[in-house]
Design an enzyme around this catalytic site. Structure first.
Site, PDB file in Angstrom:
ATOM      1  N   VAL A  51      -3.315  -5.493   1.403  1.00 16.92           N
ATOM      2  CA  VAL A  51      -4.403  -6.006   0.582  1.00 16.92           C
ATOM      3  C   VAL A  51      -3.859  -6.599  -0.672  1.00 16.92           C
ATOM      4  O   VAL A  51      -2.668  -6.117  -0.941  1.00 16.92           O
ATOM      5  CB  VAL A  51      -5.189  -4.716   0.057  1.00 16.92           C
ATOM      6  CG1 VAL A  51      -5.968  -4.352   1.491  1.00 16.92           C
ATOM      7  CG2 VAL A  51      -4.713  -3.681  -0.162  1.00 16.92           C
ATOM      8  N   SER A  52      -4.523  -7.373  -1.480  1.00 14.19           N
ATOM      9  CA  SER A  52      -4.076  -8.179  -2.491  1.00 14.19           C
ATOM     10  C   SER A  52      -3.835  -7.276  -3.894  1.00 14.19           C
ATOM     11  O   SER A  52      -2.996  -7.697  -4.651  1.00 14.19           O
ATOM     12  CB  SER A  52      -4.990  -9.330  -2.870  1.00 14.19           C
ATOM     13  OG  SER A  52      -4.896 -10.007  -1.630  1.00 14.19           O
ATOM     14  N   SER A  53      -4.647  -6.085  -3.972  1.00 17.69           N
ATOM     15  CA  SER A  53      -4.391  -5.421  -5.146  1.00 17.69           C
ATOM     16  C   SER A  53      -4.607  -3.677  -5.099  1.00 17.69           C
ATOM     17  O   SER A  53      -5.030  -3.436  -3.823  1.00 17.69           O
ATOM     18  CB  SER A  53      -5.403  -5.748  -6.207  1.00 17.69           C
ATOM     19  OG  SER A  53      -6.806  -5.507  -5.873  1.00 17.69           O
TER      20      SER A  53
END
Length: 196
Positions: free
Chosen positions: A8-10
């Site tokens: 996931v990006s963050s």
């Protein structure tokens, strides 16, 4: 061995959907690697740890190709590193055509490579579109008068008196700022506005 990779990006995003899909596929939890950071490059701790574990004959499973990354050229290079250099099979759950276990003949390899190139291009193109749409949205909001950042703190009624006392040396900058409920930086900035 079968390994899974999720990203996931963050840190505030949730990877549960990907983990559930990998578990349903049969990937053991101890063999699933998860990164919580951008896919802009491959300098990710869990990904690098997974790469070191992968050996010829292993299978790497991912929910979708964009979990691998978002840079077209780098995705292609990583795919080659994993499949050709390491001899590891890759299966992308959302795109069954990207399953290197099947069609190991010339046509099967050609189809997998073609689909990979197309999907990698789409992933990078979407990243560029998101950036462009975000910049356009910010510009449109600014034109409508939307202010970004923290809201401006109001100037208290006693501001001029406290500032005068501070300039006369009765208060330190820290004391004056505390009395006004400001940071020292805000005190300096607002006092310059008052001077003008």
């Amino acid at each position: 061995m079968t390994y899974g990779y999720a990203r996931v990006s963050s840190k505030d995003q949730n990877e549960d959907r990907q983990l559930l899909a990998l578990a349903q596929f049969g990937v053991p939890p101890k063999q699933i690697f998860v990164d919580k950071q951008s896919g802009k490059d491959f300098d990710r701790p869990a990904y690098q740890k997974m790469l070191r574990k992968l050996k010829e004959g292993d299978l790497l499973v991912m929910k979708s190709i964009d979990r691998l990354g978002r840079n077209y050229e780098e995705i292609l290079d990583e795919w080659k590193k994993i499949t050709r250099d390491k001899g590891v099979d890759v299966y992308i759950m959302d795109m069954p055509l990207l399953d290197t276990r099947r069609g190991k003949d010339l046509l099967g390899t050609f189809i997998s490579d073609l689909v990979l190139q197309l999907l990698s291009f789409v992933a990078e193109n979407e990243r560029e579109n998101i950036r462009r749409r975000q910049a356009e949205g910010i510009q449109a909001a600014k034109l409508r008068g939307v202010k970004f950042g923290r809201p401006e703190l109001p100037i208290p009624d006693e501001f001029e008196d406290i500032c005068s006392s501070w300039r006369e040396g009765k208060y330190t900058a820290q004391e004056a700022a505390r009395l006004l409920g400001f940071s020292v930086t805000t005190l300096y900035r607002k006092s310059k506005i008052l001077e003008k």
